[in-house]
Scaffold this motif. Sequence first.
Motif, PDB file in Angstrom:
ATOM      1  N   SER A  71       0.807  -1.224   0.000  1.00 45.00           N
ATOM      2  CA  SER A  71       0.000   0.000   0.000  1.00 45.00           C
ATOM      3  C   SER A  71       0.843   1.278   0.000  1.00 45.00           C
ATOM      4  CB  SER A  71      -0.975   0.002   1.179  1.00 45.00           C
ATOM      5  OG  SER A  71      -0.302  -0.039   2.413  1.00 45.00           O
ATOM      6  N   PRO A  72       2.012   1.350   0.671  1.00 46.13           N
ATOM      7  CA  PRO A  72       2.811   2.576   0.595  1.00 46.13           C
ATOM      8  C   PRO A  72       3.375   2.859  -0.799  1.00 46.13           C
ATOM      9  CG  PRO A  72       3.427   1.281   2.523  1.00 46.13           C
ATOM     10  CD  PRO A  72       2.580   0.404   1.668  1.00 46.13           C
ATOM     11  N   TYR A  73       3.322   1.874  -1.681  1.00 46.14           N
ATOM     12  CA  TYR A  73       3.852   2.027  -3.030  1.00 46.14           C
ATOM     13  C   TYR A  73       2.753   2.200  -4.077  1.00 46.14           C
ATOM     14  CZ  TYR A  73       7.751   0.024  -0.494  1.00 46.14           C
ATOM     15  OH  TYR A  73       8.724  -0.201   0.437  1.00 46.14           O
ATOM     16  N   VAL A  74       1.498   2.041  -3.651  1.00 43.93           N
ATOM     17  CA  VAL A  74       0.385   2.020  -4.598  1.00 43.93           C
ATOM     18  C   VAL A  74      -0.685   3.058  -4.286  1.00 43.93           C
ATOM     19  CG1 VAL A  74      -1.542   0.603  -5.433  1.00 43.93           C
ATOM     20  CG2 VAL A  74       0.725  -0.415  -5.206  1.00 43.93           C
ATOM     21  N   ASP A  75      -0.947   3.301  -3.021  1.00 42.11           N
ATOM     22  CA  ASP A  75      -2.148   4.049  -2.637  1.00 42.11           C
ATOM     23  C   ASP A  75      -2.062   5.565  -2.810  1.00 42.11           C
ATOM     24  OD1 ASP A  75      -3.443   1.718  -2.070  1.00 42.11           O
ATOM     25  OD2 ASP A  75      -3.220   1.845   0.104  1.00 42.11           O
ATOM     26  N   GLY A  76      -0.849   6.106  -2.910  1.00 36.97           N
ATOM     27  CA  GLY A  76      -0.712   7.547  -3.085  1.00 36.97           C
ATOM     28  C   GLY A  76      -1.319   8.018  -4.396  1.00 36.97           C
ATOM     29  N   GLU A  77      -1.779   9.253  -4.426  1.00 34.18           N
ATOM     30  CA  GLU A  77      -2.481   9.784  -5.598  1.00 34.18           C
ATOM     31  C   GLU A  77      -1.647   9.691  -6.867  1.00 34.18           C
ATOM     32  OE1 GLU A  77      -4.631  13.941  -7.105  1.00 34.18           O
ATOM     33  OE2 GLU A  77      -3.859  13.766  -5.059  1.00 34.18           O
TER      34      GLU A  77
END
Length: 550
Positions: free
Chosen positions: A148-154
Amino acid sequence: MKKVRRFLAGGLVFAMAVSLIGCQSTGEVSKNADTKGTAVSDAAGGKEEFKTTYGSKKFDDVTITVEVFDRSNAPEGSTVIDNRWTKYINQEMNKVGITVKFVAVPRADEVNKAQLMMASGTGPDIMICYTSSIVEGFYKDGGTYDLSPYVDGEDQAKNLKEYIGKDCMDLGRNQQGELWAIPARRSTTASTNLFIRKDWLDELGLQAPTTKEEMYHVLQEFKKYKPDSFAASFWVCTKASDIAGVMATSFLKNVKDEKAYAIEADSATSLIYMDPGFGEYFKWMNQLYNEGLIDPEYYVDTTENALKEDFVNGKVGCFESNVNYNVDSLRGSLLKVLQSTDPKADVISIPPIKNDNDGEIYNKNYPINGAYLFVPKSAKNVEAAVTYLDWLATKEGGFTIFHGFEGEHFKYDDAGVPCVLDASYNTKDKDWTRHDLFIIGNQGYYKTADEFALATSKECPGYENYVLDNFKNASVGTIRHDPTFTAPTATEKNTEISVIREEYFVKLVTCQPDKFDATLQEFKDKLKKAGYDQIIKERTDYYDGVFAGK
């Protein structure tokens, strides 16, 4: 489920983003996130989120390793890890400072290899497995990264998120919002068709059946019309594995309840244990068997080859199989073969039979995802690995790997659908490896199911309408997706349960009608003794969480 996921994507993901900012000062993102210092500095000297959208960052000549299935089908002069398309991948990834090395894993040994590589810490940076419980288990044991820290950012993995879609992506997420895997998106979830000899119907003046009673009447008439053929061959007669077909769906009592179906429909064994309607289906199959409407020795060979032989020899009147089975070139263009010896023969798909309990049509479909892609803790650069997956979602990436180059492999029709130029050339040049290199999607790079069906129809010249009808019939009515969760006890007791199942599935179909009820109860008793109540409990507990608040 969607309400829960929206909450996760909004509240929990936001909370993780806030947590991420706070944790980066110590170099820690989350318990399962990358701690290898791949975050980049912004102009002010602080830290910003990982950059995983292809082209947003130039890496410093890093190398990642990626699993690829080996099906022993590489043409002479090529291997699954060294061919025209692996070279093309590196040509494009080198532009952003990434080199990709491939690690071959036999497709048939996928699960065992995954477990061995995880246990020994020798897995590639991107691994593949179709069993969700195994992949999630690796994460729970601390062996894989939270992505998630590698995917969820805008601004992160923008191409990947657009292609996969939120509903599919969330299948790799736990209730805390952690992303334990990237689920590959299916271009279509259509899975099964009912097929019937239309020319036989026409000769007998019959309409395609829509109910169980009409189907039975048609099969009786087929037997009279073609006494040397088999009127029917439904899934229990052609598959040795533990699955229920679309014909069985018309008997199920619990199919109208989405949660009950999710709990019970992971396997034909669970259905026979929990849904009385599935027992009625077997009783119906027992009737067909004892009346000579199906092959009396069907159990001798339950492989697909037996059905293919009956099909091309005109020996079966109605059957169920994989969607588009009648004209699919990958399965041998069977209708074309049949028509080469019987030009008037015609095999079409029909919609599923109406459910015997409520009169509705229910269609059994694949899950919206296929394989699960995950990153083990042995990976040296998670950011680069996710960037590669993001590139696969682009036209230069996955589209080209799957469809090839315009003018060489395909041309666009007036609707913008890629149409194959030379199928035999494509087969040798790319088709043998395209599905295994395009790991973020199952069944090809397509944005919608309609686009998939249109493109697939172009691969079957002269049979385009058959293809379109096949996918339409496999998608009508209320869709019930195959569940993806596997109960731990089911995995633990798989061998014992398989032996019981294989014995009694044959007994239920072939026993004398007056012995059926006792045989069915005996089957259930043996499953109960083998621990099946615990399997159902684990499945119920899991789906209680999934459906909470839905």
